[in-house]
Design a protein around this motif. Structure first.
Motif, PDB file in Angstrom:
ATOM      1  N   SER A   1       0.837  -1.211   0.000  1.00 53.28           N
ATOM      2  CA  SER A   1       0.000   0.000   0.000  1.00 53.28           C
ATOM      3  C   SER A   1       0.868   1.256   0.000  1.00 53.28           C
ATOM      4  O   SER A   1       0.541   2.246  -0.656  1.00 53.28           O
ATOM      5  N   LEU A   2       1.965   1.221   0.736  1.00 53.47           N
ATOM      6  CA  LEU A   2       2.886   2.355   0.752  1.00 53.47           C
ATOM      7  C   LEU A   2       3.489   2.570  -0.631  1.00 53.47           C
ATOM      8  O   LEU A   2       3.546   3.697  -1.136  1.00 53.47           O
ATOM      9  N   LEU A   3       3.933   1.494  -1.270  1.00 57.38           N
ATOM     10  CA  LEU A   3       4.500   1.619  -2.624  1.00 57.38           C
ATOM     11  C   LEU A   3       3.451   2.153  -3.591  1.00 57.38           C
ATOM     12  O   LEU A   3       3.767   2.972  -4.469  1.00 57.38           O
ATOM     13  N   ALA A   4       2.219   1.687  -3.449  1.00 61.35           N
ATOM     14  CA  ALA A   4       1.151   2.149  -4.339  1.00 61.35           C
ATOM     15  C   ALA A   4       0.865   3.638  -4.167  1.00 61.35           C
ATOM     16  O   ALA A   4       0.324   4.286  -5.069  1.00 61.35           O
ATOM     17  N   SER A   5       1.264   4.186  -3.010  1.00 65.33           N
ATOM     18  CA  SER A   5       1.098   5.626  -2.754  1.00 65.33           C
ATOM     19  C   SER A   5       2.373   6.404  -3.081  1.00 65.33           C
ATOM     20  O   SER A   5       2.535   7.544  -2.645  1.00 65.33           O
ATOM     21  N   ASN A   6       3.271   5.742  -3.857  1.00 63.76           N
ATOM     22  CA  ASN A   6       4.530   6.358  -4.286  1.00 63.76           C
ATOM     23  C   ASN A   6       5.425   6.764  -3.114  1.00 63.76           C
ATOM     24  O   ASN A   6       6.100   7.796  -3.143  1.00 63.76           O
ATOM     25  N   VAL A   7       5.431   5.931  -2.098  1.00 62.07           N
ATOM     26  CA  VAL A   7       6.261   6.178  -0.923  1.00 62.07           C
ATOM     27  C   VAL A   7       7.634   5.538  -1.115  1.00 62.07           C
ATOM     28  O   VAL A   7       7.746   4.439  -1.668  1.00 62.07           O
ATOM     29  N   GLN A   8       8.665   6.256  -0.681  1.00 67.06           N
ATOM     30  CA  GLN A   8      10.022   5.712  -0.681  1.00 67.06           C
ATOM     31  C   GLN A   8      10.104   4.674   0.436  1.00 67.06           C
ATOM     32  O   GLN A   8      10.019   5.007   1.617  1.00 67.06           O
ATOM     33  N   LEU A   9      10.242   3.405   0.060  1.00 71.46           N
ATOM     34  CA  LEU A   9      10.282   2.307   1.028  1.00 71.46           C
ATOM     35  C   LEU A   9      11.733   1.895   1.229  1.00 71.46           C
ATOM     36  O   LEU A   9      12.419   1.519   0.280  1.00 71.46           O
ATOM     37  N   ALA A  10      12.217   1.984   2.464  1.00 69.46           N
ATOM     38  CA  ALA A  10      13.607   1.627   2.767  1.00 69.46           C
ATOM     39  C   ALA A  10      13.606   0.472   3.762  1.00 69.46           C
ATOM     40  O   ALA A  10      13.087   0.595   4.867  1.00 69.46           O
TER      41      ALA A  10
END
Length: 566
Positions: free
Chosen positions: A455-464
């Motif tokens: 869901s975070l990636l789908a919201s264009n969030v930088q995932l580290a």
């Protein structure tokens, strides 16, 4: 004969010229030190996702692509690695570790994985038998969920530790167990008051049980003798070697800084360990250092004197603080109370006004800020605070971070994306939390808001991605598999399968995205020309199998083009 000799001499000159021309390319085409060929190279670079060959010179990537292109820079002295189709990935960037603390824990009482009270007690007893009378018994890593949830108490170990003070931290670092000797030594009694942001666990009669949560730990920790410089240096070297074994070439180190712990420890380790290792040639992995937020002016002064890049090994990252505690310690801050503790909503470890003022000032000075937030309310508080800081200080490329972001309220993932806040998350934590989340939050809350990677990636969030080592093992390949499969121990099916990631996304979260999250993406994180040649050779020779199962192991780790493991 003379003519014969002249002919051969002429031939020799021609051959020498040809030989020299072949082995020493023109100045515009420098000779590679190392060439990898016949590999499946995952680059983490969108412009060229895969390659089969790569050339390295002076610790950086010279060329990458197909072999006919790469071999043009091979010459005299070039070492060749024929990899037989093995998968190669960029060196892993672990976005959240406590490196020296982890190295120290290796040599202490290790309670990770212990699933019975008797085993807990046995391990402490072993340590006492090998310790001098009066010396501290230190260690940790315990997880009460593994033996059914019952919290340990001082009486578990008092009978075997009558002459030794004991401190054993929970796996998350937000709770610890002291024995009665340690409680008496530190003056903790039924008259002691809970400090702000902390709790002294008590019996029904008001007596301390031995458990201290978050800021309450500061009542005891100053009584533990300081670790010597040599012990910390040895811990750092042990930790670095372990990281290399796991394919980690860069870490973001948050130091020995936890609620209740002195902020001075991070600064002591910078001077006593990191600068020592750098000047004596003992650095093995790259480190990006974060310091306690309350010391932001010291970091600003240090950057003014030395710059953000101390060397090719040490980078000054930013500052960190805590918003709440942890789920396992019932101190993560939520909107609704804990199901197993109906009057408890968690702890706000640092007052939001204090956090805001320090964040506003450090951000205005150009420092990167990272805040620990686990519960849904804590995450929203920090997102609100970050938004207010941005509106006050103006727009810039600041890359605010939230460390953990484990449990999110509806709409929070979209806000991460809108505000450009990095979600620094640890996949392997879900293996420990899957069972406890349901019992502490209820199945519905746990299912809707926990570890929302996709869901975070789908919201264009930088995932580290990171490990939070030693809270969880430093093992990126394990984290990659967890992010792909989300199957906890003893489970047959995935926990919240809609949040599973692809192999590509999981690898990027451990490489280029992790590098971007700490402003190192121009130097590392992908296998791109000009970047540092940090890479890992994996045991698998099938990308399809790796993508399907997520299983492989580290065969070799290279840092700056040189083999660092094995």
């Amino acid at each position: 004969m003379r003519l014969y000799a002249l002919v051969w001499a002429s031939i020799a000159v021609v051959l020498a010229v040809v030989f020299r021309a072949w082995w020493i390319p023109s100045p515009s085409s420098p000779v590679a030190d190392l060439v990898l060929r016949n590999a499946v190279i995952f680059t983490s670079d969108e412009s060229l996702p895969f390659a089969d060959s790569m050339a390295v010179r002076n610790g950086r990537i010279l060329r990458i692509g197909n072999y006919s292109f790469v071999k043009e820079v091979a010459g005299y002295g070039t070492k060749h690695l024929h990899l037989g189709g093995k998968v190669v990935v960029p060196g892993f960037v672990d976005s959240h570790v406590h490196l020296i603390f982890g190295g120290l824990q290796i040599m202490r009482v290790d309670l990770r994985g212990v699933n019975q009270k008797d085993e807990f007690v046995r391990k402490v007893k072993e340590a006492v038998m090998n310790a001098k009378e009066g010396s501290w018994i230190l260690g940790g890593g315990w997880n009460n969920d593994l033996w059914g949830g019952e919290l340990p108490v001082a009486s578990w170990v008092d009978h075997i530790t009558a002459y030794n003070p004991v401190w054993l931290s929970r796996m998350d670092g937000h709770m610890g167990l002291a024995n009665s000797v340690a409680l008496k030594l530190s003056g903790i009694s039924n008259l002691s008051e809970d400090p702000e942001g902390g709790t002294i666990m008590r019996t029904v009669g008001g007596e301390p049980t031995g458990l201290l949560i978050d800021s309450a730990m500061k009542l005891l920790l100053p009584w533990i003798p300081e670790v010597s410089v040599n012990e910390r240096r040895e811990a750092f070297l042990r930790a670095s070697n372990l990281a290399l074994m796991r394919g980690v070439t860069t870490v973001v180190d948050f130091g020995r800084y936890f609620p209740g712990v002195s902020p001075e420890l991070s600064w002591e380790d910078f001077a006593d360990v990191y600068q020592w290792a750098d000047t004596t040639g003992k650095m093995m992995i790259r480190v990006c250092l974060f310091f306690p937020l309350e010391t932001w002016t010291r970091l600003l002064d240090l950057i003014g004197k030395m710059g953000r890049v101390i060397s090719q090994w040490i980078y000054l990252g930013g500052v960190k603080a805590f918003a709440d505690g942890s789920l396992g310690s019932n101190s993560a801050l939520f909107y609704e109370p804990y199901v197993d503790d109906p009057h408890n909503y968690g702890l706000q470890v640092t007052a939001i006004g204090t956090l805001f003022n320090m964040t506003l000032s450090s951000d205005k000075s150009g420092l990167q800020v990272a805040i620990h937030a686990i519960g849904d309310r804590a995450n929203d508080l920090i997102l609100d605070m970050y938004e207010l800081v941005v509106s006050t200080n103006g727009m810039r490329d600041r890359r605010f971070r939230i460390e953990h972001a484990q449990h999110l309220a509806p709409g929070a993932t979209a806000r991460f994306g809108q505000l450009g806040v990095v979600a620094s998350v640890q996949p392997d934590h879900l293996l420990d939390d899957a069972n406890s989340a349901a019992s502490k939050l209820g199945i519905d809350r746990a299912q809707k808001g926990s570890y929302l990677f996709r869901s975070l990636l789908a919201s264009n969030v930088q995932l580290a991605f990171g490990s939070d080592w030693p809270v969880a093992d430093i093992n990126p390949l394990g984290g990659v598999r967890t992010a792909m499969k989300r199957i906890p121990p003893a489970w047959n099916d995935a926990w919240i399968p809609s949040e599973c990631l692809t192999l590509n996304d999981a690898l990027k979260a451990y490489t280029i995205s992790a590098a971007r999250a700490c402003f190192l993406d121009k130097e590392l994180g992908s296998l791109s020309p000009g970047k540092l040649a940090d890479f890992v050779i994996l045991s698998t020779d099938s990308w399809d199998d790796f993508a399907a199962e997520g299983s492989t192991s580290v065969e070799a780790t290279y840092v700056a083009g040189l083999q660092a493991y094995p």
